[in-house]
Design a protein around this motif. Structure first.
Motif, PDB file in Angstrom:
ATOM      1  N   UNK A 119       0.829  -1.213   0.000  1.00  0.00           N
ATOM      2  CA  UNK A 119       0.000   0.000   0.000  1.00  0.00           C
ATOM      3  C   UNK A 119       0.855   1.251   0.000  1.00  0.00           C
ATOM      4  N   UNK A 120       1.938   1.248   0.801  1.00  0.00           N
ATOM      5  CA  UNK A 120       2.846   2.405   0.823  1.00  0.00           C
ATOM      6  C   UNK A 120       3.409   2.674  -0.571  1.00  0.00           C
ATOM      7  N   UNK A 121       3.910   1.614  -1.196  1.00  0.00           N
ATOM      8  CA  UNK A 121       4.482   1.756  -2.544  1.00  0.00           C
ATOM      9  C   UNK A 121       3.432   2.238  -3.544  1.00  0.00           C
ATOM     10  N   UNK A 122       2.257   1.652  -3.460  1.00  0.00           N
ATOM     11  CA  UNK A 122       1.172   2.030  -4.359  1.00  0.00           C
ATOM     12  C   UNK A 122       0.826   3.503  -4.190  1.00  0.00           C
ATOM     13  N   UNK A 123       0.735   3.945  -2.952  1.00  0.00           N
ATOM     14  CA  UNK A 123       0.387   5.345  -2.686  1.00  0.00           C
ATOM     15  C   UNK A 123       1.475   6.269  -3.200  1.00  0.00           C
ATOM     16  N   UNK A 124       2.735   5.886  -3.001  1.00  0.00           N
ATOM     17  CA  UNK A 124       3.837   6.717  -3.508  1.00  0.00           C
ATOM     18  C   UNK A 124       3.758   6.848  -5.031  1.00  0.00           C
ATOM     19  N   UNK A 125       3.524   5.705  -5.660  1.00  0.00           N
ATOM     20  CA  UNK A 125       3.471   5.702  -7.126  1.00  0.00           C
ATOM     21  C   UNK A 125       2.308   6.526  -7.664  1.00  0.00           C
ATOM     22  N   UNK A 127       0.330   8.823  -6.015  1.00  0.00           N
ATOM     23  CA  UNK A 127      -0.051   9.898  -5.097  1.00  0.00           C
ATOM     24  C   UNK A 127      -0.833  10.993  -5.809  1.00  0.00           C
ATOM     25  N   UNK A 128      -0.309  11.434  -6.934  1.00  0.00           N
ATOM     26  CA  UNK A 128      -0.957  12.536  -7.661  1.00  0.00           C
ATOM     27  C   UNK A 128      -2.362  12.157  -8.121  1.00  0.00           C
ATOM     28  N   UNK A 131      -4.726  11.959  -5.038  1.00  0.00           N
ATOM     29  CA  UNK A 131      -5.066  13.289  -4.529  1.00  0.00           C
ATOM     30  C   UNK A 131      -6.031  14.005  -5.467  1.00  0.00           C
ATOM     31  N   UNK A 132      -5.802  13.865  -6.767  1.00  0.00           N
ATOM     32  CA  UNK A 132      -6.684  14.498  -7.758  1.00  0.00           C
ATOM     33  C   UNK A 132      -8.106  13.955  -7.636  1.00  0.00           C
ATOM     34  N   UNK A 133      -8.228  12.642  -7.507  1.00  0.00           N
ATOM     35  CA  UNK A 133      -9.558  12.034  -7.350  1.00  0.00           C
ATOM     36  C   UNK A 133     -10.244  12.516  -6.085  1.00  0.00           C
ATOM     37  N   UNK A 134      -9.477  12.616  -4.987  1.00  0.00           N
ATOM     38  CA  UNK A 134     -10.054  13.082  -3.724  1.00  0.00           C
ATOM     39  C   UNK A 134     -10.562  14.518  -3.860  1.00  0.00           C
ATOM     40  N   UNK A 135      -9.781  15.362  -4.529  1.00  0.00           N
ATOM     41  CA  UNK A 135     -10.200  16.762  -4.732  1.00  0.00           C
ATOM     42  C   UNK A 135     -11.489  16.822  -5.543  1.00  0.00           C
ATOM     43  N   UNK A 136     -11.545  16.020  -6.611  1.00  0.00           N
ATOM     44  CA  UNK A 136     -12.752  16.008  -7.453  1.00  0.00           C
ATOM     45  C   UNK A 136     -13.964  15.532  -6.659  1.00  0.00           C
TER      46      UNK A 136
END
Length: 147
Positions: A119-125, A127-128, A131-136
């Protein structure tokens, strides 16, 4: 009474010819047996005639009609089998629910560290993107609340 070389060669050739003829007869005999009697009434297809522009569309429609008729004839059986499969699947699911949940729990415990790392690796890869989906999502939720 010894045979000379020429006579031996002749004898060998004759025996070889006999053997070949015997094999050929056996092959032809087995070939006759192998022709399936259920196909003997089928006529040979003239593909040039069958696949020309006029006949092709007609033949396709005919095939489609036959297939539809076959499915319509068997519709009740098909629906019944689908229902049986669904019921069987559901009973299996209910029967083995506890085992599966227990297995999943054990698996998660066993693989906990690997999953965290993944999960850490996935999130690092990603991340952008994340974050974009969360903002939308937040933006669309605000619009719904205001609208």
């Amino acid at each position: 009474m010894s045979l000379n070389l020429e006579e031996l060669k002749k004898l060998r050739e004759e025996n070889f010819k006999k053997h070949k003829n015997k094999k050929r007869e056996y092959y032809l005999k087995s070939k006759e047996k192998s022709t399936d009697p259920k196909y003997k009434n089928y006529k040979e297809i003239d593909y040039a005639e069958e696949l020309n522009n006029e006949n092709f569309a007609k033949n396709i429609k005919l095939i489609a009609k036959k297939q539809k008729a076959h499915i319509d004839d068997r519709k009740d059986q098909i629906v019944q089998k689908i229902e049986e499969y669904r019921e069987k699947k559901q009973t299996y699911y209910q029967k083995n629910r506890e085992k599966r949940l227990e297995y999943d729990k054990e698996y998660r415990e066993k693989k906990k560290e690997q999953l965290k790392e993944y999960r850490r690796e996935y999130y690092k890869k990603n991340k952008e993107k994340i974050l974009q989906k969360q903002k939308e999502k937040r933006k669309s939720l605000k619009e719904e609340d205001n609208g």
